[in-house]
Write an enzyme that holds these catalytic residues in place. Structure first.
Site, PDB file in Angstrom:
ATOM      1  CD  GLN A   1      -2.773   1.000   2.505  1.00 46.86           C
ATOM      2  OE1 GLN A   1      -3.130  -0.216   2.834  1.00 46.86           O
ATOM      3  NE2 GLN A   1      -3.150   2.174   3.087  1.00 46.86           N
TER       4      GLN A   1
ATOM      5  CG  HIS B   1       0.252   8.338  14.179  1.00 49.33           C
ATOM      6  ND1 HIS B   1      -0.319   9.174  13.275  1.00 49.33           N
ATOM      7  CD2 HIS B   1      -0.210   8.856  15.515  1.00 49.33           C
ATOM      8  CE1 HIS B   1      -1.168  10.266  13.864  1.00 49.33           C
ATOM      9  NE2 HIS B   1      -0.900  10.060  15.071  1.00 49.33           N
TER      10      HIS B   1
ATOM     11  CE1 TYR C   1       1.633   5.026   5.445  1.00 50.02           C
ATOM     12  CE2 TYR C   1       1.602   7.525   5.083  1.00 50.02           C
ATOM     13  CZ  TYR C   1       1.181   6.315   5.732  1.00 50.02           C
ATOM     14  OH  TYR C   1      -0.089   6.355   6.169  1.00 50.02           O
TER      15      TYR C   1
END
Length: 176
Positions: free
Chosen positions: A47, A62, A129
């Protein structure tokens, strides 16, 4: 492609395999599976995500216990912090900072059990990312960017942060 170790075990700083510049502009190959596998980074990314933010927005910190992330800056620049959040590690709660930009083209590989956050230093920045798992907000942890126990240095003392990143429960009617 150049791969550099950092002071945090398993966190890598990477100069992408192809960066080309001439009178027409720039060409950057941000990922090549064969090159990364050959360099000892055999992670199957599934992804890609992008966030666009403006100056002094701070997103994060996070992370989760299962996701590898390959982070780069497609436009602008940001100051990025990576922190070890694995309580079984001798480097637990240690952090390191990097500056990523569209001119240095550096990437940071962040392993599971590490959190990451970034502060936009340019007018706008595009944070990109790749990750090896599907996004699962319920499985994430959040560390406060200004937790005095972490003693993280940020270039701005009063950044723009979300309710989540202030340690408050976000309003469910708003996107996180």
């Amino acid at each position: 492609m150049e791969v550099f170790t950092t002071k945090l075990e398993s966190v890598l700083l990477i100069k992408p395999p192809t960066v080309f510049e001439d009178f027409r502009g720039h060409y950057v190959e941000t990922y090549n599976r064969k090159a990364y596998f050959t360099a000892g980074i055999p992670i199957e990314f599934i992804q890609d995500d992008i966030s666009v933010s403006h100056r002094h927005v701070l997103r994060g910190i996070h992370g989760d216990t299962k996701t590898w992330k390959l982070i780069s800056c497609l436009y602008g620049s940001f100051y990025m912090v990576v922190i070890n959040n694995d309580p079984t590690s001798s480097q637990y709660r240690q952090w390191e900072a990097f500056t990523l930009s569209d001119t240095n083209r550096l990437q940071v590989l962040v392993p599971p059990n590490f959190g990451n956050g970034h502060l936009v230093m340019s007018e706008r920045a595009i944070f990109h990312y790749k990750q090896n798992t599907e996004y699962d907000r319920a499985g994430q942890f959040t560390l406060l960017w200004n937790d005095p126990a972490l003693n993280i240095w940020w270039p701005v003392s009063d950044p723009i942060v979300s309710e989540r990143d202030q340690g408050r429960t976000p309003d469910p009617r708003r996107a996180g």
